[in-house]
Motif scaffolding. Structure first.
Motif, PDB file in Angstrom:
ATOM      1  N   LEU A   1       0.823  -1.213   0.000  1.00 48.09           N
ATOM      2  CA  LEU A   1       0.000   0.000   0.000  1.00 48.09           C
ATOM      3  C   LEU A   1       0.853   1.257   0.000  1.00 48.09           C
ATOM      4  CD1 LEU A   1      -2.700  -1.102   2.626  1.00 48.09           C
ATOM      5  CD2 LEU A   1      -3.012  -0.882   0.150  1.00 48.09           C
ATOM      6  N   PHE A   2       2.076   1.167   0.530  1.00 50.42           N
ATOM      7  CA  PHE A   2       2.988   2.310   0.592  1.00 50.42           C
ATOM      8  C   PHE A   2       4.070   2.134  -0.483  1.00 50.42           C
ATOM      9  CE2 PHE A   2       0.770   2.680   4.476  1.00 50.42           C
ATOM     10  CZ  PHE A   2       0.944   3.971   4.966  1.00 50.42           C
ATOM     11  N   SER A   3       3.617   2.177  -1.719  1.00 51.53           N
ATOM     12  CA  SER A   3       4.523   1.922  -2.834  1.00 51.53           C
ATOM     13  C   SER A   3       5.110   3.204  -3.417  1.00 51.53           C
ATOM     14  CB  SER A   3       3.790   1.164  -3.944  1.00 51.53           C
ATOM     15  OG  SER A   3       2.761   1.990  -4.493  1.00 51.53           O
ATOM     16  N   GLY A   4       4.439   4.347  -3.161  1.00 52.35           N
ATOM     17  CA  GLY A   4       4.882   5.603  -3.757  1.00 52.35           C
ATOM     18  C   GLY A   4       4.444   5.774  -5.189  1.00 52.35           C
ATOM     19  N   GLU A   5       3.751   4.802  -5.731  1.00 50.94           N
ATOM     20  CA  GLU A   5       3.315   4.869  -7.125  1.00 50.94           C
ATOM     21  C   GLU A   5       1.930   5.500  -7.220  1.00 50.94           C
ATOM     22  OE1 GLU A   5       3.460   0.907  -8.545  1.00 50.94           O
ATOM     23  OE2 GLU A   5       5.636   0.696  -8.286  1.00 50.94           O
ATOM     24  N   GLY A   6       1.745   6.321  -8.245  1.00 55.24           N
ATOM     25  CA  GLY A   6       0.450   6.967  -8.426  1.00 55.24           C
ATOM     26  C   GLY A   6       0.097   7.821  -7.229  1.00 55.24           C
ATOM     27  N   HIS A   7      -1.056   7.544  -6.625  1.00 57.96           N
ATOM     28  CA  HIS A   7      -1.507   8.304  -5.454  1.00 57.96           C
ATOM     29  C   HIS A   7      -1.234   7.565  -4.150  1.00 57.96           C
ATOM     30  CE1 HIS A   7      -3.445  11.328  -7.949  1.00 57.96           C
ATOM     31  NE2 HIS A   7      -3.967  10.352  -8.682  1.00 57.96           N
ATOM     32  N   ALA A   8      -0.368   6.574  -4.185  1.00 63.79           N
ATOM     33  CA  ALA A   8      -0.025   5.823  -2.969  1.00 63.79           C
ATOM     34  C   ALA A   8       0.913   6.646  -2.090  1.00 63.79           C
ATOM     35  CB  ALA A   8       0.637   4.506  -3.339  1.00 63.79           C
ATOM     36  N   PRO A   9       0.908   6.396  -0.779  1.00 66.82           N
ATOM     37  CA  PRO A   9       1.866   7.068   0.104  1.00 66.82           C
ATOM     38  C   PRO A   9       3.294   6.681  -0.266  1.00 66.82           C
ATOM     39  CG  PRO A   9       0.136   5.943   1.369  1.00 66.82           C
ATOM     40  CD  PRO A   9       0.028   5.473  -0.038  1.00 66.82           C
ATOM     41  N   ALA A  10       4.258   7.506   0.171  1.00 67.03           N
ATOM     42  CA  ALA A  10       5.665   7.240  -0.097  1.00 67.03           C
ATOM     43  C   ALA A  10       6.066   5.881   0.469  1.00 67.03           C
ATOM     44  CB  ALA A  10       6.526   8.340   0.517  1.00 67.03           C
ATOM     45  N   PRO A  11       7.038   5.230  -0.150  1.00 65.00           N
ATOM     46  CA  PRO A  11       7.456   3.899   0.319  1.00 65.00           C
ATOM     47  C   PRO A  11       7.895   3.921   1.775  1.00 65.00           C
ATOM     48  CG  PRO A  11       8.409   4.379  -1.831  1.00 65.00           C
ATOM     49  CD  PRO A  11       7.780   5.648  -1.358  1.00 65.00           C
ATOM     50  N   LEU A  12       7.755   2.776   2.431  1.00 65.51           N
ATOM     51  CA  LEU A  12       8.188   2.640   3.815  1.00 65.51           C
ATOM     52  C   LEU A  12       9.694   2.856   3.912  1.00 65.51           C
ATOM     53  CD1 LEU A  12       6.256  -0.606   4.890  1.00 65.51           C
ATOM     54  CD2 LEU A  12       5.627   1.771   5.390  1.00 65.51           C
ATOM     55  N   THR A  13      10.099   3.580   4.943  1.00 65.32           N
ATOM     56  CA  THR A  13      11.521   3.720   5.208  1.00 65.32           C
ATOM     57  C   THR A  13      12.034   2.438   5.866  1.00 65.32           C
ATOM     58  OG1 THR A  13      11.200   4.621   7.423  1.00 65.32           O
ATOM     59  CG2 THR A  13      11.190   6.193   5.562  1.00 65.32           C
ATOM     60  N   LEU A  14      13.341   2.319   5.930  1.00 65.24           N
ATOM     61  CA  LEU A  14      13.935   1.160   6.580  1.00 65.24           C
ATOM     62  C   LEU A  14      13.503   1.086   8.041  1.00 65.24           C
ATOM     63  CD1 LEU A  14      15.858  -1.268   6.535  1.00 65.24           C
ATOM     64  CD2 LEU A  14      17.741   0.318   7.047  1.00 65.24           C
ATOM     65  N   GLN A  15      13.459   2.262   8.717  1.00 64.45           N
ATOM     66  CA  GLN A  15      13.051   2.291  10.117  1.00 64.45           C
ATOM     67  C   GLN A  15      11.592   1.876  10.272  1.00 64.45           C
ATOM     68  OE1 GLN A  15      13.681   6.022  12.098  1.00 64.45           O
ATOM     69  NE2 GLN A  15      12.686   5.367  13.993  1.00 64.45           N
ATOM     70  N   GLU A  16      10.727   2.362   9.384  1.00 59.85           N
ATOM     71  CA  GLU A  16       9.303   1.996   9.462  1.00 59.85           C
ATOM     72  C   GLU A  16       9.116   0.499   9.275  1.00 59.85           C
ATOM     73  OE1 GLU A  16       7.210   6.149   7.861  1.00 59.85           O
ATOM     74  OE2 GLU A  16       7.807   4.588   6.433  1.00 59.85           O
ATOM     75  N   ARG A  17       9.835  -0.073   8.351  1.00 55.93           N
ATOM     76  CA  ARG A  17       9.702  -1.518   8.131  1.00 55.93           C
ATOM     77  C   ARG A  17      10.211  -2.293   9.339  1.00 55.93           C
ATOM     78  NH1 ARG A  17       8.560  -4.770   3.957  1.00 55.93           N
ATOM     79  NH2 ARG A  17       8.400  -2.992   2.519  1.00 55.93           N
ATOM     80  N   GLU A  18      11.297  -1.834   9.932  1.00 51.27           N
ATOM     81  CA  GLU A  18      11.819  -2.503  11.123  1.00 51.27           C
ATOM     82  C   GLU A  18      10.822  -2.442  12.274  1.00 51.27           C
ATOM     83  OE1 GLU A  18      15.527  -0.631  11.918  1.00 51.27           O
ATOM     84  OE2 GLU A  18      16.665  -1.900  10.505  1.00 51.27           O
TER      85      GLU A  18
END
Length: 433
Positions: free
Chosen positions: A91-108
């Motif tokens: 969902l956080f792909s940064g593509e189109g109207h999606a939110p910016a990709p997850l940062t490394l910290q967010e994924r951790e």
């Protein structure tokens, strides 16, 4: 809109909510008006995302290590919706109207963050300033009670026994998965879908014809515990839209008289259509008329005076998760004053051996047991009925197990009874035999 775009919209709305104490529904509606491209299904999905994030705001922020709208939404997708880090990442792909990709910290944080060591108000997802008050009510179970209040609520219906039996109504709603409620003999329950959305009941024939009304099972129990009998004279002093008035009319089988009053005539407006749809014939609506006393003829005449008191609504957080974050200490003080005034006002309408039934959808002792204790100290002509007697008069003796541990009355909550949070106490004019 794609699911990812819906998440972006929900984050935008959460950011606006962080800046003020406005109801979430108002902000969501404004967003919809300014984004006409979003269809009804999109708006419903966005609303569900926002409310899930508000339900889990504190725990999500703790897991993610920050309390921004984005962090809360990311955490809520895991905490409220059970998505895996991979699912959130899609969902956080940064593509189109999606939110910016997850940062490394967010994924951790998504992969490793836990609530270990979190304080009770975080584990229970309620405001820190309410911690002492909820602990006074629930002791070591405060966090568990809060967590239950942060879960999604089912859709509960009350069958209108003037028009149908529970089995008949259930058969008409079988396609929605309607099943009997465990405590109310007149209740039906429909579980929400995976996205948290309930059915469009307003389009159901059973609703249109008045066979059912939307009413939480706890509210149904509160009405039943009034012990209303056919032929009784009943004053509903805070009738509002008429939910409990309708329940009382069904209990009395349209016999006797129920007087529906509210000091704000605007709140009474929906009651007329609801009474007609339900086939109710024993209710008089007493709307306020300026400074005129529209209830003077009821002095000393009522078997039951129901006070469905204005309160903080802490028991309804499953349905209104934004309300817990908008609640301020001053609001509690104002509600307590309103409750005291209503209890004092009710006294003049009760006949000998009649009862005041005091109800709140609050879990705080300040609005419940403490109010009853203060009332009894100021009004020695009244006595509190034991919980077992209240349950017996309501025809549900098994409810005595919900007797309050803090004084008179009965307590219901999502954790203990599977209902919204409610408090019910009955006060009799004269000694209890």
């Amino acid at each position: 809109m794609t699911p990812a775009a819906q998440v972006s919209a929900a984050i935008e709305i959460l950011e606006k909510l962080a800046d003020n104490r406005r109801p979430a529904g108002d902000v969501i509606k404004e967003w919809g008006l300014s984004h006409r491209f979003a269809g009804s299904k999109d708006r419903a999905a966005i609303s569900s995302l926002v409310f899930d994030a508000l339900r889990k705001r504190a725990s999500s922020a703790f897991v993610m290590g920050e309390n921004s709208a984005r962090a809360v939404m990311i955490g809520a997708l895991r905490e409220a919706r059970g998505l895996s880090p991979e699912g959130v990442g899609l969902l956080f792909s940064g593509e189109g109207h999606a939110p910016a990709p997850l940062t490394l910290q967010e994924r951790e944080r998504l992969e490793q963050g836990t609530l270990d060591g979190a304080p009770a108000h975080v584990r229970g997802d309620y405001p820190e300033w309410l911690g002492e008050k909820l602990e006074a009510a629930f002791g070591s179970e405060a966090a568990a009670e809060g967590a239950a209040l942060s879960a999604r609520a089912p859709v509960d219906l009350r069958v209108n026994i003037i028009k149908a039996s529970r089995d008949q109504a259930m058969a008409k709603l079988a396609h929605l998965g309607a099943a009997p409620t465990p405590l109310s003999p007149f209740g039906l329950r429909i579980l929400p879908g995976a996205d948290g959305r309930g059915p469009a009941l307003a389009a159901e024939t059973a609703f249109i014809k008045g066979l059912v009304e939307t009413q939480d099972e706890g509210s149904q129990l509160a009405a039943l515990l009034c012990g209303a009998e056919p032929g009784a004279q009943i004053l509903d002093l805070c009738a509002g839209g008429g939910g409990k008035t309708l329940a009382l009319a069904a209990q009395t089988h349209n016999r006797g008289q129920i007087y529906a009053f509210d000091d704000d005539g605007r709140r009474l407006a929906p009651i007329h259509e609801r009474l007609e749809r339900a086939g109710v014939r024993n209710v008089q609506v007493r709307a306020p008329r300026g400074k005129a006393d529209v209830l003077t003829d009821l002095e000393g005449r009522c078997d039951i005076v129901l006070i469905d008191a204005p309160c903080t609504g802490t028991g309804t957080w499953r349905r209104h998760p934004d309300a817990k974050w908008r609640l301020a200490p001053g609001a509690l003080e104002q509600r307590q004053q309103d409750q005291r005034e209503l209890l004092d006002q009710a006294v003049r309408f009760v006949k000998p051996k009649g009862r005041i039934v005091y109800v709140t959808c609050s879990l705080l002792r300040e609005e419940n047991e403490d109010q009853i204790s203060a009332f009894l100290g100021a009004h020695p002509a009244f006595s509190a009925l034991p919980a077992s007697d209240v349950a017996e008069k309501g025809g549900l003796p098994e409810l005595a197990r919900f007797a309050s541990p803090h004084g008179v009355g009965l307590r219901f909550s999502p954790l203990t009874s599977g209902t919204d949070g409610f408090f019910v106490a009955a006060l009799q004019k004269g000694d209890v035999v």
